[in-house]
Design an enzyme around this catalytic site. Structure first.
Site, PDB file in Angstrom:
ATOM      1  N   HIS A  58       1.796   5.767  -1.932  1.00  0.00           N
ATOM      2  CA  HIS A  58       0.963   4.962  -2.833  1.00  0.00           C
ATOM      3  C   HIS A  58      -0.438   5.555  -2.884  1.00  0.00           C
ATOM      4  O   HIS A  58      -1.333   5.172  -2.128  1.00  0.00           O
ATOM      5  CB  HIS A  58       0.908   3.504  -2.378  1.00  0.00           C
ATOM      6  CG  HIS A  58       0.393   2.572  -3.430  1.00  0.00           C
ATOM      7  ND1 HIS A  58       1.159   1.574  -3.991  1.00  0.00           N
ATOM      8  CD2 HIS A  58      -0.805   2.499  -4.054  1.00  0.00           C
ATOM      9  CE1 HIS A  58       0.449   0.920  -4.898  1.00  0.00           C
ATOM     10  NE2 HIS A  58      -0.743   1.476  -4.944  1.00  0.00           N
ATOM     11  N   GLU A 116       0.216  -8.393  -5.526  1.00  0.00           N
ATOM     12  CA  GLU A 116      -1.044  -8.256  -4.794  1.00  0.00           C
ATOM     13  C   GLU A 116      -2.044  -9.272  -5.338  1.00  0.00           C
ATOM     14  O   GLU A 116      -2.500 -10.161  -4.626  1.00  0.00           O
ATOM     15  CB  GLU A 116      -1.630  -6.844  -4.885  1.00  0.00           C
ATOM     16  CG  GLU A 116      -2.915  -6.727  -4.052  1.00  0.00           C
ATOM     17  CD  GLU A 116      -3.654  -5.413  -4.229  1.00  0.00           C
ATOM     18  OE1 GLU A 116      -4.314  -4.988  -3.272  1.00  0.00           O
ATOM     19  OE2 GLU A 116      -3.592  -4.828  -5.312  1.00  0.00           O
ATOM     20  N   HIS A 149       3.811  -1.824  -9.636  1.00  0.00           N
ATOM     21  CA  HIS A 149       2.967  -2.683  -8.825  1.00  0.00           C
ATOM     22  C   HIS A 149       3.364  -4.137  -9.050  1.00  0.00           C
ATOM     23  O   HIS A 149       3.818  -4.514 -10.131  1.00  0.00           O
ATOM     24  CB  HIS A 149       1.504  -2.519  -9.220  1.00  0.00           C
ATOM     25  CG  HIS A 149       0.887  -1.219  -8.802  1.00  0.00           C
ATOM     26  ND1 HIS A 149       1.514  -0.016  -8.944  1.00  0.00           N
ATOM     27  CD2 HIS A 149      -0.315  -0.949  -8.253  1.00  0.00           C
ATOM     28  CE1 HIS A 149       0.725   0.950  -8.499  1.00  0.00           C
ATOM     29  NE2 HIS A 149      -0.394   0.404  -8.066  1.00  0.00           N
ATOM     30  N   HIS A 183      -3.184   7.003  -6.030  1.00  0.00           N
ATOM     31  CA  HIS A 183      -3.453   7.202  -7.445  1.00  0.00           C
ATOM     32  C   HIS A 183      -4.290   8.465  -7.666  1.00  0.00           C
ATOM     33  O   HIS A 183      -5.162   8.798  -6.856  1.00  0.00           O
ATOM     34  CB  HIS A 183      -4.185   5.995  -8.029  1.00  0.00           C
ATOM     35  CG  HIS A 183      -3.347   4.763  -8.069  1.00  0.00           C
ATOM     36  ND1 HIS A 183      -2.472   4.500  -9.099  1.00  0.00           N
ATOM     37  CD2 HIS A 183      -3.237   3.727  -7.203  1.00  0.00           C
ATOM     38  CE1 HIS A 183      -1.870   3.346  -8.871  1.00  0.00           C
ATOM     39  NE2 HIS A 183      -2.306   2.857  -7.720  1.00  0.00           N
TER      40      HIS A 183
END
Length: 345
Positions: free
Chosen positions: A14, A200, A197, A16
């Site tokens: 994970h 969260e 995703h 970016h």
């Protein structure tokens, strides 16, 4: 003495593209392109994203967009990729999956396809240089139309191999998860991993919607599944791994302190967990720091940390280890670690 965490073989699943940047790299690019960076980003690093009144997503997105605006050339893109791979290798990663939405960079390099191929080409070169394996996840954005996601899914499918997966990121409050199902179906037919995703910023219901609509192989974050035992049961039963990023959770105000991130509950419930750094540029820490949190804040001993690392390798898209190739020469032909390699740590 505690064993050095940077020597623990692990996978980083994970991370970016823009958010992987070193701060000095961002400053160099801004200077080169004559762009003034927000003081809140470079004045006191890492930036403060939350307050007692609100969580930090809006400020995070504003600063992320400011950083992304500094990436304006092929050279910029190659530098980011190379440094991301080298930084992960220095922290003990044996496999890295770098997530990128090529849309923002396409205008500077001639289109979506060239933007993605620049990333793929540099991933291959940096993988060979660093001695670790790496693959690319193409990610769509929730704030764009679902038809854009289909375009990216077809692009990812066309480059299946060095592209190992398809994702969906950005503000969970935006866009209906169900509307992105056709894009994920394209990725599934191409044999790509599905790594959206979810869970969260929103709670356990968001994890359920992601499971029902997108049929993920992993979920980015997903940590708030801990709020519903039924969702935990489903994740454990179906073998869907969660990419847990504790520094991100705290920086965005999802949890007040690293000790409050419910990773122990996930693990105790049999859910596969892989730690990730998410966006080190804005959250101020890379992968080893997430393992330090696991050790010092969650109380995991060395045996449990090694199992966490093994879980990251099992949840990855890394190809089987090669007994013949002396070093990685491409993202799909690399020497990758055995899932048992952490036993020697």
């Amino acid at each position: 003495m505690a064993r050095p965490l940077d020597q623990l073989p692990k996978a980083h699943l994970h991370l970016h593209f823009t958010g992987s940047m070193r701060l000095e790299t961002l400053v160099d690019m801004a200077d080169h392109h004559g762009i003034r960076l927000p003081r809140s980003l470079v004045g006191a690093w890492p930036p403060q994203l939350t307050s007692t009144e609100s969580r930090g997503w809006f400020r995070f997105q504003r600063l992320y967009d400011a950083a992304r605006a500094c990436v304006r050339s092929e050279a910029d893109m190659r530098r980011i990729v190379r440094e991301a791979v080298l930084d992960d290798a220095a922290e003990g990663s044996r496999w890295l999956e770098l997530q990128v939405d090529p849309t923002s960079y396409a205008p500077f390099v001639g289109g979506l396809t060239p933007a993605l191929e620049i990333v793929l080409d540099e991933v291959e070169a940096a993988s060979a240089e660093s001695g670790i394996g790496a693959g690319v996840i193409v990610a769509a954005s929730r704030i764009r139309h679902p038809l854009d996601a289909r375009t990216l899914a077809r692009l990812a499918a066309h480059h299946a191999g060095p592209v190992v997966g398809f994702g969906l990121s950005n503000d969970e409050h935006r866009g209906r998860t169900e509307d992105f199902a056709p894009a994920f179906k394209i990725a599934e037919r191409a044999g790509l991993g599905r790594m959206p995703h979810g869970g969260e910023l929103l709670g356990a219901d968001a994890v359920t919607r992601t499971l029902d609509s997108l049929h993920p192989t992993r979920i980015g974050h997903g940590v708030r599944a801990a709020e519903d035992p039924r969702v935990l049961d489903r994740l454990a039963r179906d073998g869907v791994a969660l990419e847990v990023c504790p520094a991100s959770n705290v920086a965005l105000g999802v949890y007040p302190d690293p000790a409050d991130v419910p990773a122990r509950r996930l693990l105790d419930h049999g859910v596969t967990v892989a730690l990730g750094a998410d966006d080190p540029l804005l959250f101020g820490s890379r992968l080893v720091e997430q393992y330090r949190i696991a050790r010092e804040e969650w109380g995991l001993d060395d045996e449990a940390l090694a199992e966490l690392a093994r879980s990251s390798l099992r949840a990855s898209t890394a190809p089987p280890p090669s007994a013949t190739a002396p070093s990685p020469t491409s993202t799909r032909g690399c020497v990758c670690p055995s899932r048992r390699s952490t036993r020697s740590w």
